[in-house]
Design a protein around this motif. Structure first.
Motif, short mmCIF file in Angstrom:
data_model
loop_
_atom_site.label_atom_id
_atom_site.label_comp_id
_atom_site.label_asym_id
_atom_site.label_seq_id
_atom_site.Cartn_x
_atom_site.Cartn_y
_atom_site.Cartn_z
N ASN A 51 47.30 39.41 -20.77
CA ASN A 51 46.02 40.06 -20.49
C ASN A 51 45.10 39.77 -21.65
OD1 ASN A 51 46.58 41.18 -17.99
ND2 ASN A 51 47.68 42.89 -18.92
N GLY A 52 44.37 38.69 -21.52
CA GLY A 52 43.49 38.31 -22.62
C GLY A 52 42.37 37.45 -22.11
N LYS A 53 41.96 36.52 -22.94
CA LYS A 53 40.85 35.64 -22.56
C LYS A 53 41.29 34.60 -21.53
CE LYS A 53 37.89 35.93 -26.62
NZ LYS A 53 38.41 36.95 -27.52
N TRP A 54 42.61 34.46 -21.32
CA TRP A 54 43.15 33.60 -20.27
C TRP A 54 44.29 34.35 -19.61
CZ3 TRP A 54 43.61 32.79 -25.47
CH2 TRP A 54 44.88 32.81 -26.01
N ASP A 55 44.87 33.76 -18.55
CA ASP A 55 45.79 34.51 -17.70
C ASP A 55 47.27 34.27 -17.96
OD1 ASP A 55 43.71 35.74 -16.14
OD2 ASP A 55 43.39 33.78 -15.22
N VAL A 56 47.62 32.99 -18.19
CA VAL A 56 49.04 32.64 -18.33
C VAL A 56 49.21 31.75 -19.55
CG1 VAL A 56 50.98 31.41 -17.25
CG2 VAL A 56 49.48 32.84 -15.85
N GLU A 57 50.28 32.01 -20.28
CA GLU A 57 50.70 31.16 -21.39
C GLU A 57 51.81 30.27 -20.84
OE1 GLU A 57 50.14 29.73 -24.97
OE2 GLU A 57 49.23 31.69 -24.65
N GLY A 64 50.42 25.77 -22.71
CA GLY A 64 49.17 26.22 -23.28
C GLY A 64 48.52 27.34 -22.49
N ARG A 65 47.23 27.52 -22.74
CA ARG A 65 46.45 28.62 -22.16
C ARG A 65 45.93 28.22 -20.79
NH1 ARG A 65 41.93 28.63 -26.48
NH2 ARG A 65 42.17 26.44 -25.91
N ILE A 66 46.26 29.01 -19.79
CA ILE A 66 45.89 28.66 -18.42
C ILE A 66 45.02 29.77 -17.82
CG2 ILE A 66 46.73 28.05 -16.12
CD1 ILE A 66 49.46 27.36 -17.55
N LEU A 84 33.39 31.03 -14.00
CA LEU A 84 34.19 30.06 -14.75
C LEU A 84 33.57 29.65 -16.08
CD1 LEU A 84 35.16 28.12 -11.59
CD2 LEU A 84 36.82 29.04 -13.22
N LYS A 85 32.23 29.68 -16.18
CA LYS A 85 31.58 29.18 -17.40
C LYS A 85 32.07 29.92 -18.65
CE LYS A 85 27.38 27.32 -15.31
NZ LYS A 85 25.94 27.50 -15.12
N CYS A 86 32.35 31.22 -18.49
CA CYS A 86 32.78 32.03 -19.65
C CYS A 86 34.18 31.62 -20.12
CB CYS A 86 32.74 33.51 -19.31
SG CYS A 86 33.86 33.98 -17.97
N LYS A 87 34.86 30.77 -19.37
CA LYS A 87 36.21 30.32 -19.74
C LYS A 87 36.17 29.01 -20.53
CE LYS A 87 37.80 33.82 -17.59
NZ LYS A 87 38.35 34.96 -18.33
N CYS A 91 40.57 27.98 -22.69
CA CYS A 91 41.82 27.66 -22.03
C CYS A 91 42.09 26.16 -22.17
CB CYS A 91 41.77 28.06 -20.55
SG CYS A 91 40.46 27.22 -19.62
N ASP A 92 43.34 25.78 -21.86
CA ASP A 92 43.71 24.37 -21.87
C ASP A 92 43.74 23.80 -20.46
OD1 ASP A 92 44.29 24.29 -24.75
OD2 ASP A 92 45.90 25.67 -24.22
#
Length: 168
Positions: A51-57, A64-66, A84-87, A91-92
């Motif tokens: 639960n952060g700036k991305w969803d899955v590690e 990576g960050r997904i 999506l722009k805020c992502k 993420c990777d």
């Protein structure tokens, strides 16, 4: 047994929602759909939800960050993902999960590398705009020519899930 009951309830709720008979639960519904998509990516990558700036590690296959976006209902023959722009730079990978056929436990997943995804997102459309969403053909241009660039991007990075049978 409990999981079967839960699945049964979920599928009933999903069908009611698709028929427009489940009132006032859009946020719950979106959360459930999002959780389903996320769980697919967790399985695929043997990763974990964050639960952060991305969803899955992601740990394997796609490390990576997904950022996971799950689409379930087509509109005008298209599936889509928003906000999506805020992502960008957060993420990777951007994982697009087509859960429009989840009643049959069938998913289509596209794992798009960050740079390629955002190059697409930040390329102005024919009106000179860069909308904050991606929409692709719900039938993957097999019967239409809707959003061909986005559809092509999805298909180019679609994961052949049969290669990952142990997880599915």
């Amino acid at each position: 047994y409990m999981v079967d009951n839960l699945n049964e309830l979920l599928f009933r709720a999903l069908n009611l929602h698709k028929e427009g008979k489940l009132s006032g639960t859009d946020d719950l519904y979106r959360s459930l759909i999002g959780a389903i998509g996320e769980s697919q990516i967790v399985s695929l990558t043997e990763g974990k939800s964050v639960n952060g700036k991305w969803d899955v590690e992601g740990k394997v296959n796609f490390t990576g960050r997904i950022e996971v976006k799950t689409a379930n209902k087509s509109t005008d023959g298209k599936l889509g993902a928003w906000s999506l722009k805020c992502k960008h730079m957060m993420c990777d990978w951007v994982a697009l999960v087509d859960a429009s056929n989840l009643e049959n436990n069938e998913y289509r997943i596209s794992m798009i590398p960050h740079d390629e995804f955002f190059k697409f997102l930040f390329t102005p459309n024919k009106n000179g705009n860069c909308p904050d969403y991606i929409r692709w053909s719900a039938n993957y241009n097999e019967e239409d020519n809707k959003s061909p660039e986005a559809t092509e991007l999805f298909l180019k990075h679609e994961v052949n899930l049969s290669e990952f049978e142990p997880f599915y």
